[in-house]
Write a protein that holds these residues in place. Sequence first.
Motif, PDB file in Angstrom:
ATOM      1  N   SER A  50      -2.887  10.807  -2.316  1.00 49.28           N
ATOM      2  CA  SER A  50      -2.395  10.135  -1.199  1.00 49.28           C
ATOM      3  C   SER A  50      -1.283   9.347  -1.497  1.00 49.28           C
ATOM      4  N   ASP A  51      -0.329   9.168  -0.498  1.00 45.67           N
ATOM      5  CA  ASP A  51       1.009   8.542  -0.521  1.00 45.67           C
ATOM      6  C   ASP A  51       0.641   6.923  -0.197  1.00 45.67           C
ATOM      7  N   HIS A  52      -0.799   6.721  -0.125  1.00 42.87           N
ATOM      8  CA  HIS A  52      -1.039   5.230   0.561  1.00 42.87           C
ATOM      9  C   HIS A  52      -2.084   4.704  -0.562  1.00 42.87           C
ATOM     10  N   LYS A  53      -2.285   3.587  -0.756  1.00 45.43           N
ATOM     11  CA  LYS A  53      -3.335   2.754  -1.412  1.00 45.43           C
ATOM     12  C   LYS A  53      -4.395   2.438  -0.402  1.00 45.43           C
ATOM     13  N   GLY A  54      -5.395   2.473  -0.845  1.00 43.99           N
ATOM     14  CA  GLY A  54      -6.581   2.065   0.185  1.00 43.99           C
ATOM     15  C   GLY A  54      -6.691   0.644   0.164  1.00 43.99           C
ATOM     16  N   LEU A  55      -7.060  -0.169   1.330  1.00 49.02           N
ATOM     17  CA  LEU A  55      -6.974  -1.498   1.717  1.00 49.02           C
ATOM     18  C   LEU A  55      -8.716  -1.885   1.745  1.00 49.02           C
TER      19      LEU A  55
ATOM     20  N   THR B 207       0.819  -1.160   0.117  1.00 50.17           N
ATOM     21  CA  THR B 207      -0.159  -0.132   0.037  1.00 50.17           C
ATOM     22  C   THR B 207       0.534   1.310  -0.061  1.00 50.17           C
ATOM     23  N   TRP B 208       2.190   1.300   0.193  1.00 49.98           N
ATOM     24  CA  TRP B 208       2.910   2.302   0.278  1.00 49.98           C
ATOM     25  C   TRP B 208       4.344   2.230  -0.233  1.00 49.98           C
ATOM     26  N   PRO B 209       4.906   3.188  -0.818  1.00 43.46           N
ATOM     27  CA  PRO B 209       4.434   4.506  -1.170  1.00 43.46           C
ATOM     28  C   PRO B 209       3.325   4.327  -2.580  1.00 43.46           C
ATOM     29  N   ALA B 210       2.549   5.319  -2.625  1.00 43.06           N
ATOM     30  CA  ALA B 210       1.586   5.400  -3.699  1.00 43.06           C
ATOM     31  C   ALA B 210       1.499   6.424  -4.555  1.00 43.06           C
TER      32      ALA B 210
ATOM     33  N   PRO C 183       6.827   1.728  -7.686  1.00 41.11           N
ATOM     34  CA  PRO C 183       5.586   0.823  -7.367  1.00 41.11           C
ATOM     35  C   PRO C 183       5.538   1.060  -5.873  1.00 41.11           C
ATOM     36  N   ALA C 184       4.300   0.578  -5.247  1.00 44.07           N
ATOM     37  CA  ALA C 184       4.269   0.431  -3.829  1.00 44.07           C
ATOM     38  C   ALA C 184       4.935  -0.814  -3.651  1.00 44.07           C
ATOM     39  N   PHE C 185       5.755  -0.864  -2.574  1.00 47.21           N
ATOM     40  CA  PHE C 185       6.600  -2.128  -2.126  1.00 47.21           C
ATOM     41  C   PHE C 185       6.179  -2.416  -0.673  1.00 47.21           C
ATOM     42  N   SER C 186       5.567  -1.906   0.217  1.00 49.33           N
ATOM     43  CA  SER C 186       5.642  -2.252   1.426  1.00 49.33           C
ATOM     44  C   SER C 186       3.932  -2.332   2.029  1.00 49.33           C
ATOM     45  N   GLY C 187       3.722  -3.288   2.426  1.00 54.29           N
ATOM     46  CA  GLY C 187       2.287  -3.564   2.952  1.00 54.29           C
ATOM     47  C   GLY C 187       1.981  -2.866   4.522  1.00 54.29           C
ATOM     48  N   ILE C 188       1.955  -1.646   4.880  1.00 51.85           N
ATOM     49  CA  ILE C 188       2.023  -1.297   6.190  1.00 51.85           C
ATOM     50  C   ILE C 188       0.610  -0.901   6.778  1.00 51.85           C
TER      51      ILE C 188
END
Length: 356
Positions: A343-348, A307-310, A316-321
């Motif tokens: 946003s700098d996060h993707k939604g989950l 989900t981050w960074p987006a 590409p997003a490389f970390s699931g925080i």
Amino acid sequence: MHQEAAQGTEGKGVGMSVGASSGRRHRLLGALAGLGTFAAALNAVARQLPSWWQSQPYVPILVSLTPWFAVVALVGLVLALISRRWFVALIALCCLVAQGWWQYPFFHGTSTLSSSTTTAVGSASVRTDDDAARVMTANVYRGHADAQTIVDIVRDQRVEVLTLQETTPKFVTALKKAGIEDYLPYSVVSSADGTYGNGLWSAAALANPSDDEVDSLSSFMPAGTVDFANGRSVRFVSVHTTSPKPGNWTMWRTSLEDVAKLGSTTGKRYVLMGDFNSTVDHTPFRELLGSRFSDAAYESGHGFTFTWPANRSWLPAFSGIDHVVIDKRITAGQVTVVSIPGSDHKGLLATLQIDA
């Protein structure tokens, strides 16, 4: 005879040149194999460190990249085999096996949603009187996320419970103008500093709403209880822990320990959703899960949820925080990520099934 001798000497020189070139190539590949394997081994050791050691400077950042070191270990293994560095190859293989053991659950779920749950969340309209719910969490990057996109996702995905982090009063106003209350009319939003806060929105009434369920120095984490079918209820919490940055390493660990205290609370069934600033590879997060909680993505087996960074087109997003953490007697599935402009996060997103 002299000519034949000269030709023999020339052929021998060519052979020595080829052999020397091959030797240099093997030494180079061996060095690269050693370097890659050392990095993979360093990460593997860091992942297993106790919570206190993992909160030392920059260690959380190294651990957040853990899944990618499977690729590093694989490259190290191949190069070690080519260069015949057998000990290095053995270490690389051990690192690769460890990575497979740690990451395998993301691709092999331990639970399955019932057909009735799948049907319920796939219906044309939201039902709040059943035992299933589509939920979503997102960090809105200090209110810079596009509010209309979030409302559109809530509508299209038939989201019943939404948690957002790093909200601002201006963003909450934009969310209302975009029509969030048409789908999620009940909410509680709180802020520790009056500027940046966290929020919880629901399609069903929120019983016993709280501005701060956790009592952490990191942020106010609002909560509310949602009633489901057959007298079952779940308390949802919007979580936002401290980010592991220079000067905040210890506070990062402490904020996760604050959330972990909810695990000792009895008489409530929790769903914790938000930006935990940690992955399942971080020891403090695994300790937060303990024997009571589980991670929805890890349980459902739908793959990685980075989900981050987006907000970087070149990266590409490389970390699931960001996580949906579920209590016992709750099943999760249909876990996926969605992009949110600004946003700098993707939604989950996830589907929850509230079991008896």
